[in-house]
Enzyme design. Structure first.
Site, PDB file in Angstrom:
ATOM      1  N   LYS A  29       0.839  -1.194   0.000  1.00 21.67           N
ATOM      2  CA  LYS A  29       0.000   0.000   0.000  1.00 21.67           C
ATOM      3  C   LYS A  29       0.881   1.255   0.000  1.00 21.67           C
ATOM      4  CE  LYS A  29      -3.756  -0.450   2.481  1.00 21.67           C
ATOM      5  NZ  LYS A  29      -4.346  -0.665   3.829  1.00 21.67           N
ATOM      6  N   ARG A  98      -2.990   3.221   8.648  1.00 24.80           N
ATOM      7  CA  ARG A  98      -3.380   2.076   7.813  1.00 24.80           C
ATOM      8  C   ARG A  98      -2.276   1.044   7.737  1.00 24.80           C
ATOM      9  NH1 ARG A  98      -4.531   4.886   2.166  1.00 24.80           N
ATOM     10  NH2 ARG A  98      -5.836   3.063   1.806  1.00 24.80           N
ATOM     11  N   GLY A 107      -8.604  -7.532   4.404  1.00 27.68           N
ATOM     12  CA  GLY A 107      -9.389  -7.610   5.630  1.00 27.68           C
ATOM     13  C   GLY A 107      -8.683  -8.259   6.805  1.00 27.68           C
ATOM     14  N   MET A 109      -5.800  -7.173   8.406  1.00 28.08           N
ATOM     15  CA  MET A 109      -5.154  -6.312   9.376  1.00 28.08           C
ATOM     16  C   MET A 109      -5.959  -5.032   9.575  1.00 28.08           C
ATOM     17  SD  MET A 109      -1.231  -7.314   8.894  1.00 28.08           S
ATOM     18  CE  MET A 109      -1.112  -6.406   7.421  1.00 28.08           C
ATOM     19  N   ARG A 343      -3.270  -0.914  -6.588  1.00 28.99           N
ATOM     20  CA  ARG A 343      -2.356  -2.062  -6.652  1.00 28.99           C
ATOM     21  C   ARG A 343      -2.701  -2.852  -7.892  1.00 28.99           C
ATOM     22  NH1 ARG A 343      -5.441  -4.627  -1.617  1.00 28.99           N
ATOM     23  NH2 ARG A 343      -7.414  -4.683  -2.691  1.00 28.99           N
ATOM     24  N   HIS A 459      -6.285 -31.933   6.253  1.00 28.47           N
ATOM     25  CA  HIS A 459      -6.210 -33.306   5.754  1.00 28.47           C
ATOM     26  C   HIS A 459      -7.038 -33.465   4.483  1.00 28.47           C
ATOM     27  CE1 HIS A 459      -7.653 -37.541   5.626  1.00 28.47           C
ATOM     28  NE2 HIS A 459      -6.372 -37.779   5.881  1.00 28.47           N
ATOM     29  N   ARG A 582       3.427 -47.789 -19.362  1.00 35.66           N
ATOM     30  CA  ARG A 582       3.513 -48.874 -18.376  1.00 35.66           C
ATOM     31  C   ARG A 582       2.992 -50.143 -19.024  1.00 35.66           C
ATOM     32  NH1 ARG A 582       1.287 -44.444 -15.770  1.00 35.66           N
ATOM     33  NH2 ARG A 582       2.450 -43.681 -13.963  1.00 35.66           N
ATOM     34  N   ARG A 637       8.199 -49.055 -20.520  1.00 40.18           N
ATOM     35  CA  ARG A 637       8.854 -49.583 -19.323  1.00 40.18           C
ATOM     36  C   ARG A 637       8.552 -51.067 -19.179  1.00 40.18           C
ATOM     37  NH1 ARG A 637       7.118 -47.277 -13.593  1.00 40.18           N
ATOM     38  NH2 ARG A 637       5.280 -48.540 -14.022  1.00 40.18           N
ATOM     39  N   GLU A 767      15.541 -44.149 -10.294  1.00 38.70           N
ATOM     40  CA  GLU A 767      14.520 -43.990  -9.249  1.00 38.70           C
ATOM     41  C   GLU A 767      14.968 -44.587  -7.924  1.00 38.70           C
ATOM     42  OE1 GLU A 767      10.954 -46.051 -10.371  1.00 38.70           O
ATOM     43  OE2 GLU A 767      12.046 -47.636 -11.373  1.00 38.70           O
ATOM     44  N   SER A 786      15.533 -41.917 -17.444  1.00 38.42           N
ATOM     45  CA  SER A 786      14.265 -41.255 -17.146  1.00 38.42           C
ATOM     46  C   SER A 786      14.096 -41.276 -15.630  1.00 38.42           C
ATOM     47  CB  SER A 786      13.114 -41.991 -17.829  1.00 38.42           C
ATOM     48  OG  SER A 786      11.899 -41.381 -17.473  1.00 38.42           O
ATOM     49  N   GLY A 788      12.424 -41.415 -12.360  1.00 39.58           N
ATOM     50  CA  GLY A 788      11.140 -41.815 -11.776  1.00 39.58           C
ATOM     51  C   GLY A 788      11.037 -41.130 -10.430  1.00 39.58           C
ATOM     52  N   THR A 789      10.545 -39.889 -10.459  1.00 39.55           N
ATOM     53  CA  THR A 789      10.663 -39.079  -9.242  1.00 39.55           C
ATOM     54  C   THR A 789       9.703 -39.524  -8.145  1.00 39.55           C
ATOM     55  OG1 THR A 789       9.252 -37.458 -10.331  1.00 39.55           O
ATOM     56  CG2 THR A 789      11.625 -37.042 -10.332  1.00 39.55           C
ATOM     57  N   ASN A 790       8.685 -40.326  -8.488  1.00 43.96           N
ATOM     58  CA  ASN A 790       7.813 -40.827  -7.410  1.00 43.96           C
ATOM     59  C   ASN A 790       8.590 -41.786  -6.513  1.00 43.96           C
ATOM     60  OD1 ASN A 790       5.839 -39.463  -8.772  1.00 43.96           O
ATOM     61  ND2 ASN A 790       4.955 -41.289  -9.713  1.00 43.96           N
ATOM     62  N   ASP A 791       9.182 -42.809  -7.143  1.00 43.63           N
ATOM     63  CA  ASP A 791       9.960 -43.755  -6.346  1.00 43.63           C
ATOM     64  C   ASP A 791      11.192 -43.088  -5.754  1.00 43.63           C
ATOM     65  OD1 ASP A 791       9.177 -46.486  -5.862  1.00 43.63           O
ATOM     66  OD2 ASP A 791       8.930 -46.652  -8.034  1.00 43.63           O
ATOM     67  N   CYS A 854       9.627 -38.910 -15.675  1.00 40.66           N
ATOM     68  CA  CYS A 854       8.308 -39.485 -15.952  1.00 40.66           C
ATOM     69  C   CYS A 854       7.470 -39.652 -14.693  1.00 40.66           C
ATOM     70  CB  CYS A 854       8.440 -40.811 -16.680  1.00 40.66           C
ATOM     71  SG  CYS A 854       9.285 -42.080 -15.730  1.00 40.66           S
ATOM     72  N   TYR A 874      13.362 -33.597 -21.595  1.00 41.14           N
ATOM     73  CA  TYR A 874      11.903 -33.580 -21.643  1.00 41.14           C
ATOM     74  C   TYR A 874      11.307 -33.914 -20.285  1.00 41.14           C
ATOM     75  CZ  TYR A 874      12.054 -38.707 -21.697  1.00 41.14           C
ATOM     76  OH  TYR A 874      12.270 -40.016 -21.364  1.00 41.14           O
TER      77      TYR A 874
HETATM   78  P1  ADP Z   1      -7.749  -2.045   3.633  1.00 46.12           P
HETATM   79  O1  ADP Z   1      -6.358  -2.441   3.461  1.00 46.12           O
HETATM   80  O2  ADP Z   1      -8.562  -2.958   4.469  1.00 46.12           O
HETATM   81  O3  ADP Z   1      -8.397  -1.669   2.319  1.00 46.12           O
HETATM   82  P2  ADP Z   1      -7.314   0.759   4.044  1.00 46.12           P
HETATM   83  O4  ADP Z   1      -6.124   1.170   4.800  1.00 46.12           O
HETATM   84  O5  ADP Z   1      -7.217   0.866   2.575  1.00 46.12           O
HETATM   85  O6  ADP Z   1      -7.729  -0.689   4.489  1.00 46.12           O
HETATM   86  O7  ADP Z   1      -8.486   1.675   4.579  1.00 46.12           O
HETATM   87  C1  ADP Z   1      -9.817   1.313   4.817  1.00 46.12           C
HETATM   88  C2  ADP Z   1     -10.751   2.295   4.121  1.00 46.12           C
HETATM   89  O8  ADP Z   1     -10.530   3.602   4.579  1.00 46.12           O
HETATM   90  C3  ADP Z   1     -10.560   2.323   2.634  1.00 46.12           C
HETATM   91  O9  ADP Z   1     -11.807   2.420   2.020  1.00 46.12           O
HETATM   92  C4  ADP Z   1      -9.767   3.566   2.408  1.00 46.12           C
HETATM   93  O10 ADP Z   1      -9.982   4.086   1.138  1.00 46.12           O
HETATM   94  C5  ADP Z   1     -10.261   4.478   3.512  1.00 46.12           C
HETATM   95  N1  ADP Z   1      -9.245   5.432   3.894  1.00 46.12           N
HETATM   96  C6  ADP Z   1      -8.004   5.131   4.328  1.00 46.12           C
HETATM   97  N2  ADP Z   1      -7.290   6.250   4.554  1.00 46.12           N
HETATM   98  C7  ADP Z   1      -8.082   7.296   4.272  1.00 46.12           C
HETATM   99  C8  ADP Z   1      -7.912   8.724   4.298  1.00 46.12           C
HETATM  100  N3  ADP Z   1      -6.751   9.249   4.641  1.00 46.12           N
HETATM  101  N4  ADP Z   1      -8.930   9.472   3.927  1.00 46.12           N
HETATM  102  C9  ADP Z   1     -10.111   8.911   3.574  1.00 46.12           C
HETATM  103  N5  ADP Z   1     -10.349   7.586   3.518  1.00 46.12           N
HETATM  104  C10 ADP Z   1      -9.343   6.772   3.861  1.00 46.12           C
HETATM  105 MG    MG Z   2       8.964 -46.614 -10.069  1.00 46.73          MG
HETATM  106 MG    MG Z   3      -7.787  -0.480   1.042  1.00 54.20          MG
END
Ligand code: ADP
Ligand code: MG
Ligand code: MG
Length: 902
Positions: A29, A98, A107, A109, A343, A459, A582, A637, A767, A786, A788-791, A854, A874
């Site tokens: 960011k 931020r 979502g 952090m 981004r 699992h 085979r 083989r 192998e 060739s 035989g990476t499984n064995d 193989c 290959y």
């Molecule tokens: P996330 O990584 O979860 O998107 P952000 O750091 O981008 O979190 O921020 C959460 C929200 O707050 C986003 O919608 C962002 O655009 C808004 N926001 C962040 N900083 C500012 C700011 N300085 N002014 C206005 N809106 C902001």
């Molecule tokens: Mg074998």
């Molecule tokens: Mg954001």
């Protein structure tokens, strides 16, 4: 100031000091905010605290020396630039704090907005906004809410509840109906909640708010959900997050303000156009939080044409600059557009191909770069059949797409029931809270697996991927009740026998049967769509990128195929030969009887007659395959598994004999078989009498196979095609084994081939670790190797392949002993080292030695890159993986920078 910063370690960067390539230090960011700032886009001023500061904090529990001073310096500069002081009672500067790590963790952090507001500055903010009390108090209540929740761990529901309460009191469901007085009241309620949970008043000192928020962002790196997410996405645990301190701009100032998100292309299909959502009079997260209904971004054109046009121009600018799909967050404050984030955006597999193709058309990237931007995992996803979804089908739950594919079937809750119904020809979906090794048989019997717990390395997920089964894991809206044989979801009950459909790519779960449609990409590979007639943009992009990959790659791609039909399909998929044919299936079915005769033979004559009966059958098999692979090499083989695998199991035989004896029947033959099975029983069959050892112990067995291969090659050649057989001896550990087999084989070949012009190569599998370590000697007797990476993996690690994946790999993955099963992706350090040694020493002894692989790894993207690096000729993989291997071999060839393949 400059002097101080050279003394201290530099922990704080102005936006103007960063750029997009500093993601390690500034997080994604921050690096991109810096990049946009330097491009001249309107980014609210701010600064970035580095990931190094975060790491230092997490290591010691204290802010590193110098950090507080650097923050003060940068804050002062920011205040000067903005002409306001943080939290000033008359005209406050407010900031957002931020998080932002190197890899986006949506979502996961924390972010706190409106830092700097308190009981006094809220009044100043209102005055500065032209007496907009509503706006000021709305901003303040948001601060207490976000600060309380993320910095002081006050349960978020308490705030939500108070907000609902205020709306109810007002008789509305829309937060816009709350006026300044209502919001002032809400602030009081929020403060009481804050005191109740923290034992202290909401902090009024702006710098204290800032410091606590920064600390909370640092700490959010180690929050439980972030840790789980990183493990799932294989993001290293020690990167830390950067912290962005950004001056606030306000989308909640009234109807001429708002906030939105935008994509420069459709991240679902890759189609060009404008995609996004906009929400007027709102701040930050409101857009994604679903608080009110957003409008499609296009409607912004009516609301605020100037900002809209400007946004489109910035989007085009960013795409041109990043040369890729960008996603964007923006806010409009009273008609002024601000860019808050960008981004390179995530996208589906289909969009990845389509966008790469478009960017080439637009001259933004070349084909090498396009090839680099897609990968084999995406291609594999596009080759699975998909659900034909229309509005009729709404998912009832969403879990993790743990193993791709689309599967429908009857719900069962136990392994035993799965096996039972499958035996009746039903297709079943095994539903469990989580699976364990006891469920293995049920998983094998099922069309798909659905669990309510566990992630991508649970699992269920690991085992399902190993088996190529569709799996959705961790669908936690589903409440599974195994004893009652039902699950509930979204208020509905699903009983054993009801039909559900699961999508292992998207993780979505549907009630009822969703129709499945074949993949267009497979239809194209199969040749039912001519390249000149491709109108589907996805297929066109795949065609173009695959053609480029084929032109660039150095590795040939062959297939593993045992029948003419498989061979033909693989050839359509682009296979350049067979790397592993085979021969064991040629001993099954109605031929078992001949194998029994072979095993029970008491004299040379009896044995020779059984072999003589097998010979023409084998020859016919090879004729078919050689004909299909006309002109291409076919590596056959010689028989590999222990012979007793072709006899009935011991228990079954014992029962048959006992029952027949009881009835007084003649059981001489059964008794003899039983005795043979007892005699041949092995404690460790994988390490027993198999492969070349069989050939050396049972006279005439390999000779018969060699003769069948040579005769088939001659027959096909006489009929006008070109057969290129390569005979491969399995499980060789010492050159003497190979020499013995080879001497006999060469005699037979010379006799059969005569002057037909057929050339037959003789080589060996590598192998057994000893073979890799003595490759220089073995190459003296082998025309090709060739791997035989499984064995080889099995024997290098000492893992019984048939047992360990289900038994304990989940634990190894959890502990991080390996990040992926070594049977799935080659273990470069261990098994890979054996491959390297064998390749180098083999080639040193015999420069023209052909080298291939193989094992299953031949179709695994990462492994293909490794085999390219080692310089093999290959890879060979199952027909469906052939396109994946072609693509990855091309990528490996164009990736000169050594960057990883994901
Ligand atoms: P996330 O990584 O979860 O998107 P952000 O750091 O981008 O979190 O921020 C959460 C929200 O707050 C986003 O919608 C962002 O655009 C808004 N926001 C962040 N900083 C500012 C700011 N300085 N002014 C206005 N809106 C902001
Ligand atoms: Mg074998
Ligand atoms: Mg954001």
């Amino acid at each position: 100031m400059a002097v101080q910063e050279t003394v201290d370690h530099k922990y704080v960067y102005d936006f103007a000091e960063g750029n997009k390539d500093l993601k390690d230090l500034l997080g994604g960011k921050g690096a991109n905010l810096a990049e946009m700032t330097n491009l001249g886009l309107p980014v609210p001023p701010g600064f970035i605290i580095t990931t190094e500061a975060c790491k230092a904090y997490l290591a010691t529990g204290e802010e590193p020396a110098g950090l507080a001073g650097q923050i003060a310096t940068h804050l002062e500069a920011l205040e000067r630039e903005m002409g306001r002081r943080l939290g000033d009672p008359d005209d406050p500067l407010l900031v957002s704090v931020r998080s932002g790590a190197k890899f986006s963790m949506p979502g996961m952090m924390e972010t706190v907005l409106n830092v700097g507001l308190n009981d006094r500055s809220v009044v100043g903010l209102s005055a500065q906004a032209g007496g907009n009390d509503r706006f000021a108090w709305d901003s303040y209540r948001r601060l207490i809410q976000m600060f309380g929740k993320t910095v002081c761990e006050v349960p978020g529901e308490e705030f939500e509840h108070a907000l609902d309460e205020a709306k109810r009191a007002k008789g509305t469901t829309n937060d816009l109906d709350l006026d300044a007085d209502d919001l002032r009241g809400l602030v009081d309620a929020y403060k009481r909640i804050f005191v109740k949970h923290t034992g202290r008043e909401f902090p009024q000192e702006p710098r204290e708010q800032l410091d606590l928020a920064i600390r909370a962002v640092f700490e959010s790196w180690n929050a439980e959900r972030a840790v789980v997410y990183r493990r799932q996405e294989r993001i290293p645990a020690d990167l830390g997050t950067a912290v962005n301190v950004v001056s606030m701009v306000f989308g909640n100032l009234g109807p001429d303000s708002g906030t939105g998100v935008a994509f420069t292309r459709d991240p679902g299909s890759g189609a060009q156009g404008i995609y996004g959502d906009y929400l007027a009079n709102a701040q930050g997260e409101d857009v994604v939080a679903g608080i009110r209904n957003t409008v499609p971004l296009q409607e912004l054109e009516q609301l605020d044409k100037k900002s809209y046009d400007e946004l489109l121009a910035f989007m085009a600018r960013l795409e041109g600059h990043y040369k890729d799909l960008c996603d964007i967050e923006f806010t409009i404050e009273r008609g002024k557009l601000w860019m808050l984030q960008t981004r390179v955006g995530k996208r589906t597999a289909a969009a990845a191909f389509v966008i790469a193709g478009q960017l080439v058309d637009e001259g933004l990237i070349d084909l090498d770069e396009a090839l680099h931007r897609v990968n084999g995992a995406q291609l594999a996803q596009l080759m699975f059949p998909r659900f034909r979804l229309d509005h009729e089908f709404q998912p009832v739950a969403k879990g993790i797409g743990a193993s791709p594919g689309a599967a429908s079937g009857k719900v069962v809750f136990t392994s035993a029931r799965a096996v039972e119904l499958a035996a009746e020809g039903e297709s079943v979906i095994l539903v469990r809270r989580e699976t364990n090794p006891d469920d293995l048989n049920g998983m094998i019997a099922s069309q798909g697996i659905l669990t309510s717990r566990g992630g991508k390395t649970s699992h269920a997920a690991v085992v399902a991927r190993g088996m190529g089964k569709t799996c959705v894991s961790g669908a936690d809206e589903i409440d599974v009740n195994v004893p009652a044989k039902r699950f509930t979801v979204a208020g509905q009950t699903v009983n054993e026998g009801d039909i559900v459909s699961i999508d292992g790519t998207t993780g979505k779960v549907y009630l009822g049967e969703v129709p499945v449609m074949p993949s267009e990409v497979v239809q194209y590979f199969e040749g039912s769509i001519e390249p000149e007639h491709i109108d589907n943009p996805l297929v066109r992009a795949v065609h173009r990128i695959m053609t480029h990959a084929d032109g660039k790659r150095r590795l040939a791609v062959r297939t593993n195929a045992d029948t003419g039909a498989d061979a033909a399909r693989a050839r359509r998929f682009g296979a350049q030969g067979i790397g592993l044919c085979r021969t064991e299936h040629m001993f099954l079915g109605d031929r078992r009887e001949l194998v029994e005769r072979l095993i029970l033979a008491r004299t040379d004559d009896e044995r020779d007659s059984a072999l003589a009966a097998l010979l023409p059958l084998q020859r016919d098999d090879f004729v078919e395959i050689f004909r299909e692979m006309d002109g291409l090499p076919v590596t056959v083989r010689l028989i590999d598994p222990p012979l007793h695998e072709f006899l009935p199991p011991l228990e079954q035989l014992a029962v048959n004999v006992a029952v027949a004896q009881e009835r007084g029947e003649d059981v001489a033959k059964e008794e003899a078989l039983l005795a043979a099975v007892r005699r041949m029983h092995e404690e460790n069959p994988m390490l027993g009498l198999r492969g070349v050892r069989l050939g050396l112990v049972i006279p005439g067995l390999f000779a018969m196979q060699v003769r069948a291969i040579a005769e088939a090659a001659v027959a096909v050649t006489r009929a006008g095609a070109v057969a290129k057989p390569e005979i491969m001896v399995p499980l060789v550990g010492a050159v003497q084994e190979l020499e013995t087999v080879r001497a006999e084989a060469e005699k037979i070949i010379a006799e059969v081939v005569g002057d037909s012009g057929v050339e037959v190569l003789i080589g060996t599998m590598i192998e057994v670790p000893r073979a890799a370590l003595t490759a220089g000697q073995i190459a003296e007797a082998a025309q090709f190797f060739s791997f035989g990476t499984n064995d080889l993996t099995q024997m290098a690690w000492g893992f019984s392949r048939d047992d360990v994946e289900g038994a304990f790999f989940w634990r190894y993955l959890e502990l991080g002993i390996f990040g992926i099963s070594p049977f799935e992706s080659i273990d470069r350090d261990g098994v890979g080292r054996l491959v390297r040694i064998a390749a180098e020493e083999g080639r040193a002894a015999r420069p023209e030695l052909k080298l291939g692989v193989c094992g299953e790894h031949g179709g695994d993207p990462d492994s293909v890159h490794f085999f390219h690096e080692v310089g093999l000729d290959y890879v060979s993989c199952s027909p469906f993986r052939v396109p994946v291997a072609r693509l990855e071999a091309g990528r490996a060839a164009v990736e000169t920078d050594g960057s990883d393949s994901r």
